[in-house]
Write a protein that holds these residues in place. Sequence first.
Motif, short mmCIF file in Angstrom:
data_model
loop_
_atom_site.label_atom_id
_atom_site.label_comp_id
_atom_site.label_asym_id
_atom_site.label_seq_id
_atom_site.Cartn_x
_atom_site.Cartn_y
_atom_site.Cartn_z
N ASP A 98 0.88 -1.17 0.00
CA ASP A 98 0.00 0.00 0.00
C ASP A 98 0.92 1.22 0.00
N LYS A 111 -6.59 5.29 -0.40
CA LYS A 111 -7.19 3.98 -0.69
C LYS A 111 -6.22 2.87 -0.32
N CYS A 112 -6.72 1.67 -0.31
CA CYS A 112 -5.95 0.46 0.01
C CYS A 112 -5.42 -0.16 -1.29
N TYR A 133 -4.83 -3.42 -3.80
CA TYR A 133 -5.65 -4.56 -4.21
C TYR A 133 -4.96 -5.26 -5.37
N THR A 160 -7.76 -12.92 -5.11
CA THR A 160 -7.70 -11.48 -4.89
C THR A 160 -7.22 -11.23 -3.47
N LYS A 170 -6.67 -7.75 -0.63
CA LYS A 170 -6.75 -6.33 -0.29
C LYS A 170 -5.84 -6.09 0.90
N CYS A 175 -4.58 -2.74 3.47
CA CYS A 175 -4.57 -1.35 3.90
C CYS A 175 -3.49 -1.21 4.97
N GLN A 220 -6.39 -0.05 -6.69
CA GLN A 220 -6.67 0.49 -5.37
C GLN A 220 -8.14 0.23 -5.08
N ILE A 221 -8.48 0.25 -3.80
CA ILE A 221 -9.85 0.00 -3.40
C ILE A 221 -10.12 0.78 -2.12
N SER A 245 -15.87 -2.47 -2.28
CA SER A 245 -15.77 -3.77 -2.94
C SER A 245 -15.50 -3.63 -4.43
N PRO A 261 -12.76 -2.35 -7.12
CA PRO A 261 -11.42 -1.82 -7.36
C PRO A 261 -11.43 -0.68 -8.37
#
Length: 158
Positions: A74, A85-86, A88, A105, A107, A109, A133-134, A139, A141
């Motif tokens: 991140d 954003k986080c 992904y 997948t 994610k 953060c 990023q997400i 939910s 991206p």
Amino acid sequence: MMKKLATGLAAVAATSALALALPSAASASTADSDSWGPVYSQHYQAKASGWVSVDWADDDHESNTITVRGKLWDLDNRSYDEGGKCAYVKFQASDFDDNWSTVYTKKYCGYPAFKRFSFDSDDVSSLRVKVCQIDLHGSYPRNCGSWSSIYTGDSETE
């Protein structure tokens, strides 16, 4: 005194034996493994890289297991209130009939750190990765980079 000397010599011998064994073990495990990445999201706010290896179940190259290991960073230093954003990452695999499907997948953060990941997928002819990023609680991206091919079995079957 003799007991300490004997113990010390035994420890040195064991350490030397381990050191001599490690290079050959490390080269054996990396022979079937290729590195991939780094792969970035749009605007370079997330990054992933790692290793991919293949284990064929038969000599005809009709069945395999792909193992992927990696790290997801991140790189967005903004707070969530500022639009941060986080990271992904998404992997898609193609089977031997050229049908693509999502196989993994992740994610993460946690600017500025990274998260390790690994997964296996069976009967893969090609594997690709995309970094995005997400939102923290999202939910969907966004800000995705392009797909990057990290494995194709075509060259192994020729």
